[in-house]
Design a protein around this motif. Structure first.
Motif, PDB file in Angstrom:
ATOM      1  N   VAL A 176      33.575  31.964  38.026  1.00 14.36           N
ATOM      2  CA  VAL A 176      33.941  33.471  38.012  1.00 14.36           C
ATOM      3  C   VAL A 176      34.659  33.976  36.728  1.00 14.36           C
ATOM      4  O   VAL A 176      34.625  35.087  36.321  1.00 14.36           O
ATOM      5  N   GLY A 177      34.896  32.751  35.843  1.00 18.51           N
ATOM      6  CA  GLY A 177      35.404  33.321  34.632  1.00 18.51           C
ATOM      7  C   GLY A 177      35.252  31.894  33.560  1.00 18.51           C
ATOM      8  O   GLY A 177      35.356  30.917  34.000  1.00 18.51           O
ATOM      9  N   PHE A 199      38.313  37.436  31.549  1.00 15.44           N
ATOM     10  CA  PHE A 199      36.798  37.885  31.863  1.00 15.44           C
ATOM     11  C   PHE A 199      36.682  37.643  33.612  1.00 15.44           C
ATOM     12  O   PHE A 199      35.922  38.384  34.146  1.00 15.44           O
ATOM     13  N   ALA A 200      37.563  36.801  33.950  1.00 19.89           N
ATOM     14  CA  ALA A 200      37.608  36.725  35.490  1.00 19.89           C
ATOM     15  C   ALA A 200      38.371  38.010  36.252  1.00 19.89           C
ATOM     16  O   ALA A 200      38.444  38.097  37.427  1.00 19.89           O
ATOM     17  N   LYS A 248      33.349  35.374  43.552  1.00 23.87           N
ATOM     18  CA  LYS A 248      33.451  36.329  42.705  1.00 23.87           C
ATOM     19  C   LYS A 248      34.026  37.558  43.421  1.00 23.87           C
ATOM     20  O   LYS A 248      33.691  38.250  44.572  1.00 23.87           O
ATOM     21  N   GLU A 274      35.479  41.487  38.038  1.00 21.38           N
ATOM     22  CA  GLU A 274      34.776  41.037  36.813  1.00 21.38           C
ATOM     23  C   GLU A 274      35.603  41.834  35.465  1.00 21.38           C
ATOM     24  O   GLU A 274      35.961  43.032  35.976  1.00 21.38           O
ATOM     25  N   GLU A 291      35.762  43.041  31.529  1.00 19.71           N
ATOM     26  CA  GLU A 291      34.936  42.940  29.953  1.00 19.71           C
ATOM     27  C   GLU A 291      35.888  43.933  29.121  1.00 19.71           C
ATOM     28  O   GLU A 291      36.594  44.771  29.303  1.00 19.71           O
ATOM     29  N   ARG A 312      38.042  46.334  34.502  1.00 17.32           N
ATOM     30  CA  ARG A 312      37.829  45.531  35.641  1.00 17.32           C
ATOM     31  C   ARG A 312      37.026  46.405  36.602  1.00 17.32           C
ATOM     32  O   ARG A 312      37.217  47.473  37.070  1.00 17.32           O
ATOM     33  N   VAL A 344      33.755  43.688  42.891  1.00 16.42           N
ATOM     34  CA  VAL A 344      32.352  43.508  43.185  1.00 16.42           C
ATOM     35  C   VAL A 344      31.979  44.173  44.533  1.00 16.42           C
ATOM     36  O   VAL A 344      30.671  44.626  44.679  1.00 16.42           O
TER      37      VAL A 344
END
Length: 561
Positions: free
Chosen positions: A341-342, A423-424, A485, A488, A490, A512, A515
């Motif tokens: 997940v990261g 990133f997770a 997951k 997420e 970025e 973030r 999901v």
């Protein structure tokens, strides 16, 4: 003269005729205007008068019996009051001599005669009244007996007694009230002549409980040679008396019995081990290990002991159970650790002493689990970096000046973990950037550590467990985070600003995305950089000043690059 005599004779004849017709022919045994105890019985035959006097009207006086704050109301008849009518009726029906009767008849039109009745009380009926429910006035709800263990023996703690009514005195009071014709309800305070102990069956209960306890019970655990006597004194402490006076019960204190047995056999069994996680060469997470272990005893142990006591048995065999402190495969599977997940990788030059430290901290933290809602702290997990733990001296930054210390270089591990968590989509507790930017790290998106501060704290904000899995090569370190997951992250922006006269504050924006529903949230991380050897206020740094900081917004004084 003759006419006068004739007139008198005529009057006398009329007078006598009226008396004969009204009193003798139409009247009864009892003269007009005659009463007994206030009840009119005039012109009635004796039998009729007796029926009237015994129909209850002389014993219907309401009497309130009072004791303390309680009371009970009953009629005089219900309390045993009786009326003797024979003498009164004899007196009422007694006529004077025949020559006087006519004149008494005339007098009955102008006056009456009230004859007293004779009252009596049946003490046995009065006693039956109280025995049959009248005692409720005393509020005698004792409940079941309270039995406790004193010096290892059962003892009734609250013997009960009931008031004993002084029936002789009460008889007098009730008779007086019954004969009082003033009307209304008579009020009598119940006279008490003493107290009488009440048998609520405590002796029978104690005898039954002692028979259950016997001389104690021997207990052993399957597979073990150890055999322990639980003495009668201990078993008595497990007995619980309950129920009601009419339906008493004897049961077992299950919690106390179970805890006592586990204490007696605390050294029985084998330590278990929780499962661990590993990642194979194909990147698949596997659950390995796990030994359930054993301890005393099964949670039905108290039931087995109680059943044996009820059967009169003196020995009980118990079974061990799995170590309750060890979580097993089912727990591990429930964490949902199954995919990356990261992930992040940073590089380093091979052969440097700092590489030894990076590889060592990677080994120490490989397989660490952050449970749902939990937190991972590098300083808490690893502790002080020492030579005994396999760390060596390498480069550090002290107050913006490069230096050397044991454990130097592990901030590269911290930075790599920081970015994998970034990133997770995970949350951060305490974190802090290097005070001097180092080009091998992402600008504004990195972290440093020292002990006890600054620290790097990763917070698991997901419903799944997170496995930390760092790996190293001669030239790089990669940190992978395995879970399910959930969210997420970025980098979606970055800005710079001045802090003080010499430092640069870098704000890195993260978006973030969840999901399950696609919702998004924007947050940011902070880094503050300064020139080598200079504080943010422009003054020179002092390497001897070892003061550390604990926030992400103030330049660190001691960092490990």
């Amino acid at each position: 003269m003759r006419n006068a005599l004739l007139a008198v004779a005529a009057v006398l004849v009329v007078f006598l005729a009226g008396w004969i017709v009204d009193d003798k022919l139409l009247g009864g045994d009892i003269s007009r205007n005659t009463s007994v105890a206030g009840v009119d019985v005039g012109r009635l035959d004796v039998g009729e008068a007796e029926e009237r006097l015994t129909d209850g009207r002389l014993t219907d006086r309401r009497i309130e019996l009072v004791s303390g704050g309680n009371s009970l109301t009953a009629s005089a008849g219900e309390l045993g009051v009786m009326v003797e009518t024979a003498d009164a009726l004899e007196a009422a029906s007694d006529r004077s001599m025949i020559l006087v009767q006519p004149f008494a008849w005339v007098g009955s039109f102008f006056s009456g005669d009230d004859i007293d009745a004779t009252y009596d009380l049946d003490v046995d009926q009065l006693a039956e009244f109280f025995a049959g429910g009248g005692e409720a006035v005393f509020d005698l709800d004792f409940g079941r007996p309270v039995i406790e263990v004193v010096d290892g023996q059962f003892v009734e703690m609250d013997t009960a007694a009931i008031p004993v009514v002084d029936l002789d005195e009460l008889r007098v009071l009730v008779l007086e009230a019954a004969q009082d014709t003033s009307g209304g309800v008579a009020r009598i305070e119940i006279p008490i002549g003493g107290q009488e102990q009440v048998d609520r069956g405590a002796d029978d209960l104690i005898a039954e409980a002692n028979e259950l306890v016997g001389d104690g019970v021997f207990v052993r655990v399957t597979g073990e040679r150890k055999r322990i006597l639980i003495p009668a004194e201990t078993l008595r402490n497990w007995i619980v008396f309950g129920g009601t006076v009419d339906d008493p019960t004897i049961t077992f204190n299950q919690t106390l019995a179970q805890a006592t047995v586990e204490t007696l056999f605390i050294d029985i069994g084998e330590d278990g081990t929780e499962p661990t996680f590993t990642v194979d060469g194909s990147g698949t997470v596997r659950i390995i290990g796990n030994s359930a272990g054993s301890e005393c005893c099964q949670l039905d142990s108290h039931e087995r002991i109680w059943a044996a006591m009820q059967r009169g048995e003196t020995e009980v065999e118990l079974s061990p159970r799995e170590d309750s402190d060890v979580r097993g495969i089912e727990w591990a599977e429930s964490l949902g650790i199954q995919e990356v997940v990261g992930e992040f990788t940073t590089n380093y030059a091979p052969g440097q002493s700092r590489v030894t430290n990076i590889q060592r901290i990677s080994d120490l933290t490989r397989g660490a689990i952050i449970e749902p809602g939990g937190e991972f702290s590098i300083n808490d997990f690893v502790g002080v970096r020492t030579r005994d733990k396999g760390f060596v001296s390498a480069g550090v930054i002290v107050n913006g000046v490069f230096n050397n210390s044991v454990g130097g270089g592990i901030s590269q591990y911290a930075t790599t973990l920081f970015n994998a968590a970034f990133f997770a989509g995970l949350d951060f507790g305490e974190y802090q950037s290097h005070s001097i930017y180092i080009s091998r790290y992402p600008y504004g998106r990195e972290a440093t550590v020292s002990h006890p501060h600054p620290d790097l704290e990763i917070i698991n904000n997901t419903p799944y467990g997170i496995l930390i899995w760092p790996t190293t090569t001669d030239t790089s370190i990669t940190v992978q985070l395995f879970s399910t997951k959930w969210v997420e992250g970025e980098q979606t922006g970055q800005t710079e600003g001045r802090q003080g006269s010499s430092c640069t504050r870098v704000t890195t924006e993260r978006t973030r995305t969840w999901v399950d529903d696609g919702r998004t949230e924007v947050d940011s991380v902070i880094a503050v950089y300064r020139p080598e050897g200079v504080r943010c206020d422009g003054s020179p740094s002092d390497p001897a000043d070892r003061t550390t900081t604990t926030t992400s917004t103030v330049p660190p004084s001691t960092t490990v690059p």
